[in-house]
Design a protein around this motif. Structure first.
Motif, PDB file in Angstrom:
ATOM      1  N   ASN A 229     -10.505  27.333 -22.729  1.00 28.19           N
ATOM      2  CA  ASN A 229     -10.094  26.606 -21.986  1.00 28.19           C
ATOM      3  C   ASN A 229      -8.913  26.138 -22.203  1.00 28.19           C
ATOM      4  OD1 ASN A 229     -13.031  26.815 -21.141  1.00 28.19           O
ATOM      5  ND2 ASN A 229     -13.484  24.537 -22.560  1.00 28.19           N
ATOM      6  N   SER A 230      -8.284  25.488 -21.031  1.00 32.90           N
ATOM      7  CA  SER A 230      -6.455  24.720 -20.384  1.00 32.90           C
ATOM      8  C   SER A 230      -5.878  26.176 -20.941  1.00 32.90           C
ATOM      9  CB  SER A 230      -6.679  23.622 -20.730  1.00 32.90           C
ATOM     10  OG  SER A 230      -7.799  22.924 -20.442  1.00 32.90           O
TER      11      SER A 230
ATOM     12  N   ARG B   7      -9.401  22.448 -26.518  1.00 31.39           N
ATOM     13  CA  ARG B   7      -9.078  23.623 -26.360  1.00 31.39           C
ATOM     14  C   ARG B   7     -10.390  24.727 -25.964  1.00 31.39           C
ATOM     15  NH1 ARG B   7      -4.528  26.190 -24.467  1.00 31.39           N
ATOM     16  NH2 ARG B   7      -3.872  26.064 -27.225  1.00 31.39           N
TER      17      ARG B   7
ATOM     18  N   ARG C  18     -13.350  33.445 -22.040  1.00 32.53           N
ATOM     19  CA  ARG C  18     -13.903  34.137 -23.208  1.00 32.53           C
ATOM     20  C   ARG C  18     -14.025  35.255 -23.690  1.00 32.53           C
ATOM     21  NH1 ARG C  18     -20.692  33.794 -23.783  1.00 32.53           N
ATOM     22  NH2 ARG C  18     -21.440  32.628 -25.475  1.00 32.53           N
TER      23      ARG C  18
ATOM     24  N   GLN D  67     -14.717  30.250 -26.533  1.00 33.65           N
ATOM     25  CA  GLN D  67     -14.420  29.924 -25.080  1.00 33.65           C
ATOM     26  C   GLN D  67     -12.359  29.681 -25.594  1.00 33.65           C
ATOM     27  OE1 GLN D  67     -16.533  30.032 -22.750  1.00 33.65           O
ATOM     28  NE2 GLN D  67     -14.749  29.139 -21.823  1.00 33.65           N
TER      29      GLN D  67
ATOM     30  N   GLY E 108      -6.623  27.781 -16.759  1.00 37.67           N
ATOM     31  CA  GLY E 108      -7.758  28.576 -16.806  1.00 37.67           C
ATOM     32  C   GLY E 108      -8.946  28.765 -17.926  1.00 37.67           C
ATOM     33  N   SER E 109      -9.621  30.207 -17.573  1.00 35.09           N
ATOM     34  CA  SER E 109     -10.426  30.150 -19.033  1.00 35.09           C
ATOM     35  C   SER E 109     -11.240  31.617 -19.199  1.00 35.09           C
ATOM     36  CB  SER E 109     -11.678  29.016 -18.574  1.00 35.09           C
ATOM     37  OG  SER E 109     -12.075  27.920 -18.529  1.00 35.09           O
TER      38      SER E 109
END
Length: 122
Positions: free
Chosen positions: A83-84, A66, A19, A81, A16-17
């Motif tokens: 990600n992964s 990532r 921020r 940010q 998931g991500s």
């Protein structure tokens, strides 16, 4: 005189991500480098990513490709940010900034946020 307030942490599944945001406020004349660090239980605090006032960035090898660090100088805010996400990204994430304070220039002071927990479940 200067406060850094992080937000955006939480619990997310692997892959998931999230921020993260960090807003600086107070008697700020200018902000030089900004960065995100993290500290996992039982481990030392480590640099995750940094960004200069001109936008140059650097990343820890473990997050390259990532994570993305960015900043909005008009808002005195830095973002991360992520990600992964992986379980090994689980840690408390801290914002850091080098700040020139109004009335104290040209000296630069180092400020830290209070930290925000990021937990990645497998």
């Amino acid at each position: 005189q200067v406060q850094l307030v992080e937000s955006g942490g939480g619990l997310v599944q692997a892959g998931g991500s999230l921020r993260l945001s960090c807003a600086a406020s107070g008697s700020i004349f200018s902000i030089n480098d900004m960065a995100w660090y993290r500290q996992a239980p039982g481990k030392q605090r480590e640099l995750v990513a940094g960004i200069s006032s001109g936008g140059s960035t650097n990343y820890a090898d473990s997050v390259k490709g990532r994570f993305t660090i960015s900043r909005d100088n008009a808002k005195n805010t830095v973002y991360l940010q992520m990600n992964s996400l992986k379980p090994e990204d689980t840690a408390v994430y801290y914002c850091n900034a080098g700040v020139r304070v109004i009335g104290a220039a040209p000296y630069e002071y180092d400020y830290w946020g209070q930290g925000t927990q990021v937990t990645v479940s497998s």
